[in-house]
Design a protein around this motif. Structure first.
Motif, short mmCIF file in Angstrom:
data_model
loop_
_atom_site.label_atom_id
_atom_site.label_comp_id
_atom_site.label_asym_id
_atom_site.label_seq_id
_atom_site.Cartn_x
_atom_site.Cartn_y
_atom_site.Cartn_z
N ASN A 58 -4.01 -8.57 3.73
CA ASN A 58 -3.44 -8.05 2.49
C ASN A 58 -3.37 -9.14 1.41
OD1 ASN A 58 -2.32 -5.88 1.05
ND2 ASN A 58 -0.27 -6.72 1.34
N LYS A 59 -3.15 -8.70 0.20
CA LYS A 59 -3.14 -9.59 -0.98
C LYS A 59 -4.52 -10.21 -1.18
CE LYS A 59 1.80 -10.55 -0.45
NZ LYS A 59 2.92 -11.40 -0.86
N ASP A 61 -6.49 -9.64 -3.33
CA ASP A 61 -6.70 -9.93 -4.76
C ASP A 61 -6.34 -11.37 -5.12
OD1 ASP A 61 -4.09 -8.92 -4.05
OD2 ASP A 61 -3.56 -8.89 -6.18
N ALA A 88 -2.58 -3.75 -1.26
CA ALA A 88 -1.73 -2.68 -0.74
C ALA A 88 -1.47 -1.55 -1.74
CB ALA A 88 -0.41 -3.25 -0.24
N ASN A 124 7.20 -10.78 3.91
CA ASN A 124 6.55 -11.01 2.61
C ASN A 124 5.02 -10.84 2.61
OD1 ASN A 124 7.25 -11.52 -0.13
ND2 ASN A 124 6.21 -13.49 0.02
N VAL A 125 4.45 -10.33 3.67
CA VAL A 125 3.00 -10.13 3.67
C VAL A 125 2.60 -8.81 3.00
CG1 VAL A 125 2.45 -11.62 5.64
CG2 VAL A 125 3.11 -9.24 6.04
N GLY A 126 3.59 -7.92 2.79
CA GLY A 126 3.30 -6.66 2.10
C GLY A 126 3.40 -5.43 2.98
N LYS A 127 4.16 -5.53 4.07
CA LYS A 127 4.30 -4.36 4.97
C LYS A 127 4.94 -3.17 4.24
CE LYS A 127 6.92 -6.62 7.74
NZ LYS A 127 6.87 -7.89 7.01
N SER A 128 6.05 -3.44 3.54
CA SER A 128 6.76 -2.33 2.89
C SER A 128 5.90 -1.71 1.79
CB SER A 128 8.10 -2.83 2.32
OG SER A 128 8.93 -3.25 3.38
N THR A 129 5.22 -2.56 1.04
CA THR A 129 4.33 -2.05 -0.01
C THR A 129 3.26 -1.15 0.60
OG1 THR A 129 4.69 -4.14 -1.20
CG2 THR A 129 2.83 -2.77 -1.93
N GLY A 143 10.23 -6.58 -1.62
CA GLY A 143 10.87 -7.75 -2.22
C GLY A 143 9.84 -8.68 -2.82
#
Ligand SMILES: Nc1nc2c(ncn2[C@@H]2O[C@H](COP(=O)(O)OP(=O)(O)O)[C@@H](O)[C@H]2O)c(=O)[nH]1
Ligand SMILES: [Mg+2]
Length: 144
Positions: A58-59, A61, A88, A124-129, A143
């Motif tokens: 993820n990320k 970009d 994400a 902070n890796v983007g799981k929730s997103t 967050g």
């Protein structure tokens, strides 16, 4: 005196993951594409056992595309593992992940039911997103 350095909430999470794992068809491990190795939690491999896994870089970009592509090839050589670069919030890429999850997860199924996925990864890796994007609505707080 014995010091238990492993925080209590981590132990609890570990236990819950082990209990849920038998009902899971597929593990999606979310990594930060800028640091795929350092954002890996070794517990994920330990707890997933031989469940099929999609490693989401993820990320993407924010990462170098050629390096990400090399990591995708590297992970894809591991047993029961597929890898995919991801942004994400990009609907098209999230749809591709859903298609891949169905394909990989369905291969484990004898019944015609929904694929059960566990999404794992360090903070902070983007799981929730990603969860919000998969659900198509805001169900997990994100967050910065
Ligand atoms: N640039 C970029 N930022 C992202 C991406 N996915 C998530 N983020 C940001 O990364 C931060 C952490 O995301 P979050 O979903 O809360 O991570 P979690 O702790 O793994 O649940 C937030 O500021 C998100 O907006 C992405 O693909 N690209
Ligand atoms: Mg989160």
């Amino acid at each position: 005196m014995a010091i238990n350095w492993f925080p209590g909430h981590m132990n609890k999470a570990r236990k819950k993951i082990s209990e849920a794992m038998p009902d899971i068809d597929l593990v999606i491990e979310v990594l930060d594409a800028r640091l795929p190795f350092s954002s890996t939690n070794p517990l994920v491999n330990e707890l997933r056992g031989d469940k099929p896994t999609i490693k989401v870089l993820n990320k993407a970009d924010l990462a170098d595309p050629a390096t990400t592509s090399a990591w995708v090839s590297h992970f894809s050589e591991q047993a029961q593992t597929q890898a995919l670069p991801m942004v994400a919030e990009d609907r098209k890429q999230v749809k591709q992940l859903i298609a891949l999850a169905k394909k990989v997860g369905q291969a484990q199924l004898d019944k015609n039911r929904a694929v059960r996925v566990m999404i794992m990864g360090i903070p902070n890796v983007g799981k929730s997103t990603l969860i919000n994007a998969l659900a198509g609505r805001y169900i997990a707080r994100t967050g910065n």
